[in-house]
Design an enzyme around this catalytic site. Structure first.
Site, short mmCIF file in Angstrom:
data_model
loop_
_atom_site.label_atom_id
_atom_site.label_comp_id
_atom_site.label_asym_id
_atom_site.label_seq_id
_atom_site.Cartn_x
_atom_site.Cartn_y
_atom_site.Cartn_z
N ASP A 189 61.79 41.65 48.49
CA ASP A 189 61.93 39.97 47.87
C ASP A 189 61.79 40.50 46.21
O ASP A 189 61.40 40.54 45.86
CB ASP A 189 60.69 38.44 48.46
N ARG A 234 78.01 22.07 57.14
CA ARG A 234 76.39 23.16 57.52
C ARG A 234 76.95 23.96 57.37
O ARG A 234 75.84 25.02 57.00
CB ARG A 234 75.77 22.55 58.92
N TYR A 258 53.72 36.17 47.54
CA TYR A 258 54.20 34.23 46.82
C TYR A 258 53.47 33.12 47.68
O TYR A 258 53.00 33.03 49.20
CB TYR A 258 55.88 34.00 46.69
N LYS A 281 64.16 30.69 40.79
CA LYS A 281 64.08 31.49 39.62
C LYS A 281 65.38 31.66 38.69
O LYS A 281 65.93 31.41 38.03
CB LYS A 281 63.14 32.54 40.12
C1 LIG Z 1 59.29 30.60 43.94
C2 LIG Z 1 59.51 32.05 45.18
C3 LIG Z 1 59.69 31.99 46.77
C4 LIG Z 1 59.64 30.47 47.40
O1 LIG Z 1 61.23 30.41 47.12
P1 LIG Z 1 61.28 28.45 46.82
O2 LIG Z 1 62.28 28.19 45.82
O3 LIG Z 1 60.08 27.65 45.71
O4 LIG Z 1 61.03 27.71 47.78
C5 LIG Z 1 59.46 33.45 47.70
N1 LIG Z 1 59.28 34.57 46.94
C6 LIG Z 1 58.86 33.94 45.22
C7 LIG Z 1 58.52 35.57 44.64
C8 LIG Z 1 59.51 32.92 44.43
O5 LIG Z 1 58.53 33.35 43.21
#
Ligand SMILES: *Cc1c(COP(=O)(O)O)cnc(C)c1O
Length: 391
Positions: A179, A55, A107, A204
């Protein structure tokens, strides 16, 4: 690559293959081993090779964290079990009474974390279109600790000026978090533009094969990295070694994938803009995009996310999504396979209706994630589904 070779001067495509992943010293294996051990033997109490318990640290995760930090141009990388847990850990650096200023087109899960989880814990937030820098300055209160934004935004694909916002954040002593999930470090370099922290859903583009849920934080601020590593361990939202391996494997083709996806998406968006069944196209690669000059300055490419409004509202959007045969109707994005979704019903259902319509998330809005299939096949699929939608 030799373990002592400096990364200085190497491009992202080279670093994505090699950074943090020298051949395994025990066997010479050129691919990073998946170390599944939960615990590590110590020579005597407190004396170990840098790993104690998986962890707090794991060799496969360390390779991923070092690679992510390097390709984003940061000093420290931390990997998480999802983009949402990366966001949650980041927000746990705040205290009751603190305030977060966030972009207005976020998001849905990030909005939900701020609104439904952090707000009841005493951490306030407000949401703003970050184009208007005077309004941004006015919205920063003495309690504001963090500005959080996505660019391009989701799903309206607005582009915000990271360098200008970084200047404001630094003047006011506020942490700027970008982000970078949609753009990836291939197209946009937030830390070089002055941001303090980059956040990713590695689910993604970074993994890119729709077989991992993961997240990451990258920063060059040593004190913040130390706090984040403490919280990563204390809150325990760590990724499995196997997931770390899969993301490392996906990263090796990141540049090639993103550039090919950008090229196909540009062709598709251009044709969609001319199609009579389509009312409006939102795509950072179009001459008509309102942030054109900023995009040319800030991004190396337009990305592969396209939003479009179909004439005929919900019935047309639904018929289009049902009619697609190569695009799957699914949430998520950034994989090798093309996806299509309906933000108002699917990804952005947790955003209140009033905010959705203020943002332009109408019932006719559909979001596409363009994958790696042949451009002609994808366009053929879109054309026949549009024909169904207008019937
Ligand atoms: C999918 C996404 C998230 C969240 O991520 P997860 O891996 O689904 O928890 C945050 N920001 C953006 C822009 C995203 O597309």
């Amino acid at each position: 690559m030799k373990p002592d070779r400096s990364y200085q001067g190497l491009s992202l495509d080279t670093l994505a293959v090699h950074a943090g992943q020298p051949p395994d010293p025990t066997s010479g294996a050129v691919m990073t081993p998946i170390v599944l051990a939960s615990t590590f033997a110590q020579e005597r109490p407190g004396q170990h090779k840098g790993f104690e318990y998986s962890r707090s640290g794991n060799p496969t995760r360390k390779a991923l964290e070092d690679c992510l930090a390097t390709i984003e141009g940061g000093k420290h990388g931390l990997a998480f079990s999802s983009g949402s847990s990366a966001t949650a850990v980041l927000l746990h650096t705040l205290r009751p009474g603190d305030h977060v200023l966030a972009g207005d087109d976020l998001y849905g899960g990030t909005f939900r974390l701020l609104d439904k989880v952090m707000r009841p814990m005493g951490i306030g937030s407000s949401f703003l279109d970050l184009h208007d820098l005077d309004r941004v300055r006015a919205a920063i209160t003495p309690a504001t600790r963090m500005i959080c934004l996505e660019t391009p935004t989701n799903p309206m694909l607005k582009v915000f000026d990271v360098a200008a916002l970084a200047t404001i954040a630094r003047e006011r002593g506020v942490t700027l978090v970008v982000d970078n999930t949609f753009a990836t470090p291939v197209l946009q370099r937030p830390l070089e533009l002055g941001a303090h922290v980059v956040l990713h859903s590695t689910t993604k583009y970074l993994n890119g094969h729709s077989d991992v849920v993961g997240g990451a934080l990258i920063t060059s601020d040593g004190a913040l990295a130390e706090r984040l590593a403490f919280l990563q361990n204390a809150l325990g939202a760590v990724p499995s070694p196997f997931d770390c391996y899969l993301v490392l494997r996906g990263l090796k083709t990141l540049g090639v994938r993103v550039r090919a996806q950008c090229a196909t998406a540009t062709t598709i968006a251009t044709r969609l803009e001319q199609h009579p069944a389509v009312e409006r196209v939102y795509y950072p690669g179009l001459a008509s995009h309102p942030d054109r000059a900023l995009i040319d300055r800030q991004m190396k490419g337009p990305g592969a996310m396209i939003s479009l409004v179909l004439r005929g509202g919900l019935p047309a959007a639904t018929a289009f999504l049902e009619g697609l045969q190569i695009f799957s109707c699914a949430e998520s994005l950034g994989g090798v396979e093309s996806l299509a979704e309906h933000p108002a019903i699917m990804t952005h259902a947790s955003v209140p209706e009033a905010s959705r319509s203020a943002l332009g998330i109408s019932d006719g809005l559909v979001r596409l994630s363009v994958g790696l299939e042949a451009e002609a096949d994808l366009w053929g699929d879109i054309e026949q589904a549009l024909a169904r939608a207008t019937r």
